[in-house]
Scaffold this motif. Sequence first.
Motif, PDB file in Angstrom:
ATOM      1  N   PRO A   1       0.820  -1.216   0.000  1.00 19.35           N
ATOM      2  CA  PRO A   1       0.000   0.000   0.000  1.00 19.35           C
ATOM      3  C   PRO A   1       0.852   1.264   0.000  1.00 19.35           C
ATOM      4  CG  PRO A   1       0.022  -0.969   2.179  1.00 19.35           C
ATOM      5  CD  PRO A   1       0.728  -1.937   1.280  1.00 19.35           C
ATOM      6  N   THR A   2       0.541   2.182  -0.877  1.00 19.87           N
ATOM      7  CA  THR A   2       1.322   3.425  -0.959  1.00 19.87           C
ATOM      8  C   THR A   2       0.939   4.408   0.140  1.00 19.87           C
ATOM      9  OG1 THR A   2      -0.297   4.334  -2.515  1.00 19.87           O
ATOM     10  CG2 THR A   2       1.613   3.193  -3.451  1.00 19.87           C
ATOM     11  N   ASN A   3      -0.232   4.203   0.751  1.00 18.73           N
ATOM     12  CA  ASN A   3      -0.690   5.134   1.794  1.00 18.73           C
ATOM     13  C   ASN A   3      -0.479   4.598   3.205  1.00 18.73           C
ATOM     14  OD1 ASN A   3      -2.600   3.096   1.498  1.00 18.73           O
ATOM     15  ND2 ASN A   3      -4.332   4.429   1.999  1.00 18.73           N
ATOM     16  N   ALA A   4       0.301   3.532   3.352  1.00 17.90           N
ATOM     17  CA  ALA A   4       0.547   2.975   4.685  1.00 17.90           C
ATOM     18  C   ALA A   4       1.357   3.960   5.524  1.00 17.90           C
ATOM     19  CB  ALA A   4       1.290   1.651   4.578  1.00 17.90           C
ATOM     20  N   THR A   5       1.008   4.056   6.794  1.00 25.84           N
ATOM     21  CA  THR A   5       1.732   4.942   7.712  1.00 25.84           C
ATOM     22  C   THR A   5       2.588   4.162   8.697  1.00 25.84           C
ATOM     23  OG1 THR A   5      -0.189   5.000   9.190  1.00 25.84           O
ATOM     24  CG2 THR A   5      -0.017   6.751   7.548  1.00 25.84           C
ATOM     25  N   ALA A   6       2.463   2.833   8.704  1.00 31.07           N
ATOM     26  CA  ALA A   6       3.259   2.006   9.606  1.00 31.07           C
ATOM     27  C   ALA A   6       3.245   0.562   9.105  1.00 31.07           C
ATOM     28  CB  ALA A   6       2.725   2.080  11.034  1.00 31.07           C
ATOM     29  N   VAL A   7       4.122  -0.231   9.688  1.00 33.19           N
ATOM     30  CA  VAL A   7       4.239  -1.657   9.357  1.00 33.19           C
ATOM     31  C   VAL A   7       4.101  -2.461  10.642  1.00 33.19           C
ATOM     32  CG1 VAL A   7       5.778  -3.440   8.416  1.00 33.19           C
ATOM     33  CG2 VAL A   7       5.802  -1.129   7.450  1.00 33.19           C
ATOM     34  N   ALA A   8       3.479  -3.638  10.540  1.00 35.39           N
ATOM     35  CA  ALA A   8       3.398  -4.550  11.685  1.00 35.39           C
ATOM     36  C   ALA A   8       3.943  -5.914  11.278  1.00 35.39           C
ATOM     37  CB  ALA A   8       1.963  -4.682  12.174  1.00 35.39           C
TER      38      ALA A   8
ATOM     39  N   SER B   1      10.915   0.379   4.625  1.00 37.00           N
ATOM     40  CA  SER B   1      11.849   0.595   5.736  1.00 37.00           C
ATOM     41  C   SER B   1      11.792   1.992   6.344  1.00 37.00           C
ATOM     42  CB  SER B   1      13.280   0.289   5.285  1.00 37.00           C
ATOM     43  OG  SER B   1      13.657   1.153   4.224  1.00 37.00           O
ATOM     44  N   HIS B   2      11.248   2.967   5.604  1.00 37.64           N
ATOM     45  CA  HIS B   2      11.164   4.323   6.148  1.00 37.64           C
ATOM     46  C   HIS B   2      10.004   4.481   7.127  1.00 37.64           C
ATOM     47  CE1 HIS B   2       8.221   4.274   2.899  1.00 37.64           C
ATOM     48  NE2 HIS B   2       7.668   5.354   3.433  1.00 37.64           N
ATOM     49  N   LEU B   3       9.107   3.483   7.167  1.00 33.94           N
ATOM     50  CA  LEU B   3       7.940   3.556   8.051  1.00 33.94           C
ATOM     51  C   LEU B   3       8.272   2.962   9.414  1.00 33.94           C
ATOM     52  CD1 LEU B   3       5.163   2.323   5.579  1.00 33.94           C
ATOM     53  CD2 LEU B   3       5.672   4.692   6.233  1.00 33.94           C
ATOM     54  N   PRO B   4       7.609   3.442  10.476  1.00 36.28           N
ATOM     55  CA  PRO B   4       7.809   2.810  11.785  1.00 36.28           C
ATOM     56  C   PRO B   4       7.297   1.377  11.749  1.00 36.28           C
ATOM     57  CG  PRO B   4       6.015   4.421  11.856  1.00 36.28           C
ATOM     58  CD  PRO B   4       6.691   4.594  10.540  1.00 36.28           C
ATOM     59  N   CYS B   5       8.077   0.462  12.328  1.00 37.39           N
ATOM     60  CA  CYS B   5       7.740  -0.953  12.321  1.00 37.39           C
ATOM     61  C   CYS B   5       7.373  -1.406  13.734  1.00 37.39           C
ATOM     62  CB  CYS B   5       8.917  -1.777  11.796  1.00 37.39           C
ATOM     63  SG  CYS B   5       8.634  -3.558  11.787  1.00 37.39           S
TER      64      CYS B   5
ATOM     65  N   LEU C   1      -1.844   4.702  16.613  1.00 34.19           N
ATOM     66  CA  LEU C   1      -2.082   5.166  15.238  1.00 34.19           C
ATOM     67  C   LEU C   1      -3.437   5.810  15.014  1.00 34.19           C
ATOM     68  CD1 LEU C   1      -0.567   2.334  12.986  1.00 34.19           C
ATOM     69  CD2 LEU C   1       0.520   4.399  13.856  1.00 34.19           C
ATOM     70  N   GLY C   2      -4.441   5.404  15.806  1.00 31.73           N
ATOM     71  CA  GLY C   2      -5.781   5.890  15.487  1.00 31.73           C
ATOM     72  C   GLY C   2      -6.246   5.286  14.181  1.00 31.73           C
ATOM     73  N   LYS C   3      -6.955   6.044  13.366  1.00 30.49           N
ATOM     74  CA  LYS C   3      -7.407   5.530  12.068  1.00 30.49           C
ATOM     75  C   LYS C   3      -6.274   5.710  11.062  1.00 30.49           C
ATOM     76  CE  LYS C   3     -12.304   6.477  12.919  1.00 30.49           C
ATOM     77  NZ  LYS C   3     -12.435   5.217  13.620  1.00 30.49           N
ATOM     78  N   ALA C   4      -5.821   4.586  10.502  1.00 28.33           N
ATOM     79  CA  ALA C   4      -4.669   4.629   9.597  1.00 28.33           C
ATOM     80  C   ALA C   4      -4.668   3.373   8.732  1.00 28.33           C
ATOM     81  CB  ALA C   4      -3.376   4.720  10.401  1.00 28.33           C
ATOM     82  N   THR C   5      -3.704   3.319   7.816  1.00 28.26           N
ATOM     83  CA  THR C   5      -3.505   2.126   6.996  1.00 28.26           C
ATOM     84  C   THR C   5      -2.193   1.476   7.421  1.00 28.26           C
ATOM     85  OG1 THR C   5      -4.728   3.030   5.117  1.00 28.26           O
ATOM     86  CG2 THR C   5      -3.183   1.230   4.657  1.00 28.26           C
ATOM     87  N   LEU C   6      -2.255   0.169   7.694  1.00 27.27           N
ATOM     88  CA  LEU C   6      -1.119  -0.566   8.230  1.00 27.27           C
ATOM     89  C   LEU C   6      -0.719  -1.681   7.269  1.00 27.27           C
ATOM     90  CD1 LEU C   6       0.604  -0.944  10.944  1.00 27.27           C
ATOM     91  CD2 LEU C   6      -1.034  -2.766  11.459  1.00 27.27           C
ATOM     92  N   ALA C   7       0.540  -1.711   6.867  1.00 26.32           N
ATOM     93  CA  ALA C   7       1.071  -2.823   6.079  1.00 26.32           C
ATOM     94  C   ALA C   7       1.462  -3.935   7.046  1.00 26.32           C
ATOM     95  CB  ALA C   7       2.271  -2.374   5.259  1.00 26.32           C
ATOM     96  N   TYR C   8       0.924  -5.130   6.830  1.00 27.86           N
ATOM     97  CA  TYR C   8       1.124  -6.243   7.757  1.00 27.86           C
ATOM     98  C   TYR C   8       1.903  -7.361   7.067  1.00 27.86           C
ATOM     99  CZ  TYR C   8      -0.253 -10.115  10.892  1.00 27.86           C
ATOM    100  OH  TYR C   8      -0.261 -11.187  11.742  1.00 27.86           O
ATOM    101  N   LEU C   9       3.184  -7.514   7.419  1.00 29.21           N
ATOM    102  CA  LEU C   9       3.996  -8.607   6.892  1.00 29.21           C
ATOM    103  C   LEU C   9       3.643  -9.874   7.662  1.00 29.21           C
ATOM    104  CD1 LEU C   9       7.528  -6.931   6.505  1.00 29.21           C
ATOM    105  CD2 LEU C   9       5.576  -6.918   4.947  1.00 29.21           C
TER     106      LEU C   9
ATOM    107  N   VAL D   1      -6.007  -2.774   7.637  1.00 33.80           N
ATOM    108  CA  VAL D   1      -4.838  -3.647   7.618  1.00 33.80           C
ATOM    109  C   VAL D   1      -4.689  -4.255   6.229  1.00 33.80           C
ATOM    110  CG1 VAL D   1      -3.721  -5.665   8.642  1.00 33.80           C
ATOM    111  CG2 VAL D   1      -5.167  -4.181  10.059  1.00 33.80           C
ATOM    112  N   VAL D   2      -3.535  -4.073   5.627  1.00 32.38           N
ATOM    113  CA  VAL D   2      -3.253  -4.646   4.306  1.00 32.38           C
ATOM    114  C   VAL D   2      -2.230  -5.773   4.504  1.00 32.38           C
ATOM    115  CG1 VAL D   2      -2.414  -4.227   1.969  1.00 32.38           C
ATOM    116  CG2 VAL D   2      -3.676  -2.428   3.204  1.00 32.38           C
ATOM    117  N   PRO D   3      -2.689  -7.042   4.490  1.00 29.99           N
ATOM    118  CA  PRO D   3      -1.749  -8.144   4.688  1.00 29.99           C
ATOM    119  C   PRO D   3      -0.852  -8.349   3.473  1.00 29.99           C
ATOM    120  CG  PRO D   3      -3.948  -9.002   4.258  1.00 29.99           C
ATOM    121  CD  PRO D   3      -4.081  -7.509   4.362  1.00 29.99           C
ATOM    122  N   ILE D   4       0.436  -8.526   3.709  1.00 32.48           N
ATOM    123  CA  ILE D   4       1.407  -8.846   2.663  1.00 32.48           C
ATOM    124  C   ILE D   4       2.018 -10.191   3.037  1.00 32.48           C
ATOM    125  CG2 ILE D   4       3.464  -8.079   1.425  1.00 32.48           C
ATOM    126  CD1 ILE D   4       2.849  -5.237   2.351  1.00 32.48           C
TER     127      ILE D   4
END
Length: 238
Positions: free
Chosen positions: A47-54, A73-77, A114-122, A142-145
């Motif tokens: 996702p291009t609009n993700a603000t964090a990674v989990a 890698s530039h996003l908080p993990c 985070l509140g309301k956000a988009t999260l990239a989930y590895l 949550v966008v699962p990868i």
Amino acid sequence: MARRVLVTRPDPGATRTARRLEALGFEPVLLPLSETQPLPVARESVPTNATAVAVTSANALRHAPSGLVERLSHLPCHAVGARTAEGARKAGFFSVSEGPGDAAALADMIAIELGKATLAYLCGRVRMPDFERRLGANGIKVVPIETYDTIALSPPPTYVRQQLGGQPIDAVLIYSARSAAAFGTLMETHAEADYLIRGATCFCLSGRIASALGDGFDIEVAPDPNEDALLDLLGAPD
């Protein structure tokens, strides 16, 4: 004589667990009943609009393509625990926060932060739904990868016989539902394994994993879904 503990998880975790068991005074016996395999990751799945990674599994990082980590890698993990956090730093994430070791608790922490956000989930293809469900209930997309899959193994009889060494097993450590199902199959199809292992207590990482074992086993479930809690159940080594 030290108690013999069967470790059913795959490497590299199996070797790490064996070292811990030896340090505690147990005799580890390695018999992997599952393995992890990398999955292809499409560029458009990020996702291009993700603000964090989990990340809730170190395997998700171990199998992640280098290009995927570079794009994120530039996003908080947010890592589920210490080992996963260490893996995230080694993989190339610059800002890594260490969670409490439990996926549900990590989800609650992320929701507050985070509140309301988009999260990239590895993650893996096989996973518990609670993490995504809890975040979704708190308004986080949550966008699962999926970077890996977990495959059950059916080791050949000669390998099973070699690993067991003709000696009874006192305890079995089971870390995944796939391994639990494979263990049940092993006991049904391998008479020597059934004879040497049937009297052992099966220590499972969660209730869901225990339920995958079926009936006829002496089962104990870790109070928390982490290896420290699992090994605590073993008690004294002799």
